[in-house]
Structure formats: C-alpha cells, structure tokens
Design a protein around this motif. Structure first.
Motif: not given
Length: 242
Positions: A113-125
């Motif tokens: 599920d490509a929306t993993y990126l939203v959660d990952l970047n929310a923490v990282r950004n």
C-alpha cells in the motif's frame, strides 16, 4: 504529532503526542541507579552508538541531532531526551503517536500500500531542515520501504527501549529478515570520539561485541535460578546451553 520532536521530552506530562508513559516524580523514581536521566545523561553510562549515529539515513541537519535532544561530552554523544538529572522526574515513554504512525507505515508497506509514505514522512519531515527536498519518495521495492521505516524507528525511538523487541520480531522475517543479534559497539569502556562520523557507516572492529546468530543457545535466555531452585521439574527442563 507535535511540531518539534523535542516537545514530548521537554513537556513529557503535557504534550499531545505521548499516549502512554510511566510516571516518575521527585519522590518516586528508580533512583540514580536506574532512572533514565541518570543513566543516559547525568552519569553518562550509556552513549549513543556510532552505528546508528553514523547511519547515512540520519541526515546531518536532522533536528533529532540538535542540542535539545543530544548532548556532547568529550566528543562522545549522549541522548538528552531525559533532562531532569536532579529530581529524576522525567516520564518514561512507552507509546508515542510517532510509533503509531510508523507501525501503520510498516504494515502498509508490507501490504504494498503506497500510502505508507504519508505516515513515514509525517514522522520524518518534522525533523528535517528542508522537507520539500529531503523527504522520502516511494521506494522501488517492498524490502527497501520496510527497511527505511525500520531505520526511521531506530532514529526516532533512540534510547526509548524499542530496539530489542524489533530485533526479536524480525527473526526470519519474510521482508526484512534478521538472524540473531547484530554486532554492537563495544561495551564497558569509554566510547571513542573519532568513531562518530556522520554519514560514514561504522564498521565493526576488534573490541566490539560480535553478533550472536539465531542458532546460538545464547539467543534464548536461561530460566532464572530463582525459578529452577523452587521447581526441580523446571530445573530439569533448563534451556539448552545453560
């Protein structure tokens, strides 16, 4: 999430991100021999490992490297998450919302599920100097995505006690497998300041703690003597190697 990664530790009893923490106070804490602020900062007994400090995924400008969250003593780096070295009242974090997001990111990545990126970047950004240019984009493979999330966990939850559980969880995993306990930076001696080189992966060398493979008897701990002494049947069933 709080806008600043330091907020859950600067205000660990009143921030929006801490879901579940263990309360401490000036009169009820694990003392100088056990309190997090004492072990990590006050007595400087546990340094940040060069293995994670030097990891190229942890950018040099990341706010989690800043003085609010890291202190330097004689060129060696220590976490500054637990700040109250006088009364030892820092709450011990057990679950923060950033972990919820990274848990969900990993689950999504494993399900393609490509929306993993939203959660990952929310923490990282929130910790990046320039999120627009430094944030992650979609990874080419599932394994690459999961491994990036696992690395982010190591950075985000440094000195919060989650690494050991992750090592066990990933034994013989089908996407990001681990085999046993990875080699570690040396124990029992003062860290070497020259070993800290941001962006240059640390190479295990003589004097460091060697890896323990999954097949090694030491991977499973012994049944405690207190239990085997009280139960002869259990004593006869002690784990192999002990």
């Amino acid at each position: 999430l709080t806008a600043d990664p330091n907020t859950p530790f600067a205000n660990n009893y009143g921030n929006s991100e801490s879901i579940f923490s263990l309360e401490n106070s000036a009169t009820n804490n694990p003392s100088v021999n056990g309190a997090l602020a004492s072990q990590y900062l006050g007595r400087s007994l546990i340094a940040i490992s060069p293995i994670i400090w030097n990891n190229p995924s942890w950018l040099a400008t990341d706010k989690r490297r800043g003085t609010n969250l890291v202190t330097v003593k004689s060129g060696v780096y220590y976490t500054n998450k637990y700040k109250d070295t006088s009364t030892l009242s820092d709450a011990s974090p057990l679950l923060r919302y950033s972990e919820v997001l990274l848990n969900r990111a990993e689950a999504k990545a494993r399900l393609d599920d490509a929306t993993y990126l939203v959660d990952l970047n929310a923490v990282r950004n929130r910790s990046l100097n320039n999120p627009s240019t430094e944030q992650y984009s979609l990874f080419a493979t599932k394994a690459a995505a999961v491994n990036a999330i696992l690395t982010e966990r190591r950075i985000e939850f440094l000195a919060e006690g989650l690494r050991w559980n992750t090592i066990h969880r990933l034994q013989q995993d089908d996407v990001a497998p681990m085999s046993g306990i990875p080699a570690k930076y040396k124990n029992g001696a003062a860290p070497v300041a020259a070993d800290y080189k941001i962006g240059t992966p640390y190479v295990i060398k003589s004097g460091d703690v060697t890896a323990i493979p999954y097949s090694d008897y030491r991977y499973v701990w012994p049944i405690p003597t207190l239990e085997t002494s009280a139960n002869p049947t259990l004593a006869a069933q002690q784990n192999p190697g002990y």
